[in-house]
Design a protein around this motif. Sequence first.
Motif, PDB file in Angstrom:
ATOM      1  N   LEU A 106      36.316  40.995 -26.643  1.00  0.00           N
ATOM      2  CA  LEU A 106      35.170  41.458 -27.422  1.00  0.00           C
ATOM      3  C   LEU A 106      35.114  40.773 -28.782  1.00  0.00           C
ATOM      4  N   LEU A 107      36.282  40.564 -29.405  1.00  0.00           N
ATOM      5  CA  LEU A 107      36.310  39.861 -30.690  1.00  0.00           C
ATOM      6  C   LEU A 107      35.877  38.407 -30.529  1.00  0.00           C
ATOM      7  N   GLY A 108      36.291  37.806 -29.418  1.00  0.00           N
ATOM      8  CA  GLY A 108      35.885  36.436 -29.157  1.00  0.00           C
ATOM      9  C   GLY A 108      34.371  36.318 -29.044  1.00  0.00           C
ATOM     10  N   THR A 109      33.756  37.330 -28.430  1.00  0.00           N
ATOM     11  CA  THR A 109      32.308  37.335 -28.289  1.00  0.00           C
ATOM     12  C   THR A 109      31.609  37.568 -29.624  1.00  0.00           C
ATOM     13  N   ALA A 110      32.143  38.495 -30.416  1.00  0.00           N
ATOM     14  CA  ALA A 110      31.481  38.882 -31.661  1.00  0.00           C
ATOM     15  C   ALA A 110      31.719  37.894 -32.797  1.00  0.00           C
ATOM     16  N   LEU A 111      32.963  37.401 -32.935  1.00  0.00           N
ATOM     17  CA  LEU A 111      33.312  36.562 -34.083  1.00  0.00           C
ATOM     18  C   LEU A 111      33.266  35.069 -33.791  1.00  0.00           C
ATOM     19  N   VAL A 112      33.721  34.691 -32.603  1.00  0.00           N
ATOM     20  CA  VAL A 112      33.753  33.265 -32.265  1.00  0.00           C
ATOM     21  C   VAL A 112      32.501  32.841 -31.511  1.00  0.00           C
ATOM     22  N   ARG A 113      31.641  33.832 -31.228  1.00  0.00           N
ATOM     23  CA  ARG A 113      30.372  33.589 -30.539  1.00  0.00           C
ATOM     24  C   ARG A 113      30.565  33.041 -29.129  1.00  0.00           C
ATOM     25  N   GLU A 114      31.611  33.506 -28.468  1.00  0.00           N
ATOM     26  CA  GLU A 114      31.791  33.118 -27.074  1.00  0.00           C
ATOM     27  C   GLU A 114      30.909  34.011 -26.198  1.00  0.00           C
ATOM     28  N   SER A 115      30.304  33.423 -25.180  1.00  0.00           N
ATOM     29  CA  SER A 115      29.462  34.199 -24.270  1.00  0.00           C
ATOM     30  C   SER A 115      30.270  34.602 -23.047  1.00  0.00           C
ATOM     31  N   LEU A 116      30.131  35.840 -22.648  1.00  0.00           N
ATOM     32  CA  LEU A 116      30.862  36.357 -21.487  1.00  0.00           C
ATOM     33  C   LEU A 116      29.937  36.411 -20.277  1.00  0.00           C
ATOM     34  N   PRO A 117      30.331  35.801 -19.166  1.00  0.00           N
ATOM     35  CA  PRO A 117      29.535  35.889 -17.946  1.00  0.00           C
ATOM     36  C   PRO A 117      29.629  37.276 -17.331  1.00  0.00           C
ATOM     37  N   LEU A 118      28.838  37.518 -16.311  1.00  0.00           N
ATOM     38  CA  LEU A 118      28.783  38.830 -15.662  1.00  0.00           C
ATOM     39  C   LEU A 118      30.138  39.268 -15.131  1.00  0.00           C
ATOM     40  N   ILE A 119      30.916  38.325 -14.580  1.00  0.00           N
ATOM     41  CA  ILE A 119      32.211  38.675 -14.007  1.00  0.00           C
ATOM     42  C   ILE A 119      33.173  39.193 -15.087  1.00  0.00           C
ATOM     43  N   SER A 120      33.035  38.685 -16.305  1.00  0.00           N
ATOM     44  CA  SER A 120      33.873  39.158 -17.403  1.00  0.00           C
ATOM     45  C   SER A 120      33.498  40.580 -17.807  1.00  0.00           C
ATOM     46  N   TRP A 121      32.201  40.862 -17.815  1.00  0.00           N
ATOM     47  CA  TRP A 121      31.776  42.229 -18.124  1.00  0.00           C
ATOM     48  C   TRP A 121      32.237  43.199 -17.045  1.00  0.00           C
ATOM     49  N   ALA A 122      32.295  42.720 -15.805  1.00  0.00           N
ATOM     50  CA  ALA A 122      32.839  43.560 -14.728  1.00  0.00           C
ATOM     51  C   ALA A 122      34.317  43.860 -14.987  1.00  0.00           C
ATOM     52  N   GLY A 123      35.025  42.842 -15.491  1.00  0.00           N
ATOM     53  CA  GLY A 123      36.428  43.040 -15.833  1.00  0.00           C
ATOM     54  C   GLY A 123      36.595  44.063 -16.948  1.00  0.00           C
ATOM     55  N   ILE A 124      35.724  44.002 -17.953  1.00  0.00           N
ATOM     56  CA  ILE A 124      35.769  44.964 -19.053  1.00  0.00           C
ATOM     57  C   ILE A 124      35.535  46.380 -18.529  1.00  0.00           C
ATOM     58  N   ALA A 125      34.581  46.507 -17.600  1.00  0.00           N
ATOM     59  CA  ALA A 125      34.291  47.828 -17.024  1.00  0.00           C
ATOM     60  C   ALA A 125      35.508  48.378 -16.276  1.00  0.00           C
ATOM     61  N   LEU A 126      36.187  47.514 -15.510  1.00  0.00           N
ATOM     62  CA  LEU A 126      37.380  47.954 -14.783  1.00  0.00           C
ATOM     63  C   LEU A 126      38.491  48.356 -15.745  1.00  0.00           C
ATOM     64  N   LEU A 127      38.660  47.594 -16.823  1.00  0.00           N
ATOM     65  CA  LEU A 127      39.660  47.935 -17.830  1.00  0.00           C
ATOM     66  C   LEU A 127      39.382  49.303 -18.441  1.00  0.00           C
TER      67      LEU A 127
END
Length: 294
Positions: free
Chosen positions: A250-271
């Motif tokens: 999440l920090l990588g997305t917010a601060l480093v402006r990395e974009s997360l694909p759908l599969i990564s968001w699925a991983g976040i949901a499982l976590l």
Amino acid sequence: MRISILFVLLAAMLWGTTGTTQAFAPKEAAPVVFGAVRMAVGGLTLLLFAAFRGQLKREGWPVRTLIIAALSMAFYQPFFFSAVSLSGIAVGTVVAIGSAPIIAGCLEWLIYQKVPRTRWWIATMAAIAGVSLLFIPSASSGGSFLGILLALGAGLSFAVYTLTSKQLLQKQKPEAVTGVVFSLGGVLLAPLLFLYDLGWIVSVQGMAVSVYIGVIATGAAYLLFTAGLSKIPASTAVTLSLAEPLTASLLGTALVRESLPLISWAGIALLLLGIFYVSYQPRKNKMSAENVNA
């Protein structure tokens, strides 16, 4: 019980900031040295805090357990950073962090004949699956066999630290345990500081990241983790610590402006599901912390 779970989750979130902090460190800061500096500053901070609180005492320290705890935390740093260097960030992180809860549960089973309950297995599998999905998009085509072994060593080190710290907490205060263990670990890693150029530390940027990584992401984080660990099973604490890669992403997305694909968001949901499931405490078990060995 619930406040203990919150402490462990907050600790994991602070650990999750270490990758972002390293990204802001001077380029001359080698990963292994960065880990050694983290231990040195963190260990001194924790020891001073314990002394200030009057928690340090000479008696009541199982020497063998203390040495094992210090060694496990000292070994974690080179194991983890070397694994990431050899196998890549994705493979090294997934193997190291993902293996820790399984190893902790198995060690509790083997050493204490304490078999983790079904809730722990389900939550851990969901969390590990989430971590794996989270790093798949950036995973390298393959990791070196040695790198994977080193990552497993990092997972084992963290699991052993968790179990031995829980033993030390039976006779010592959380502040004393973290202060003494990390100080000893810092002493063990001190020789690494003489093998690399440390000029970057005296720069404003170097001092800022060193203070943060040592005082906040290590000192404060491990105080929270150890305080929480005193009230919940070790296997549950290690599973909750999987919030670390979630925070890092999440920090990588917010601060480093990395974009997360759908599969990564699925991983976040499982976590999140895994962490919620292992954190949930039925009303009938409220009065017994040890019964929730999820």
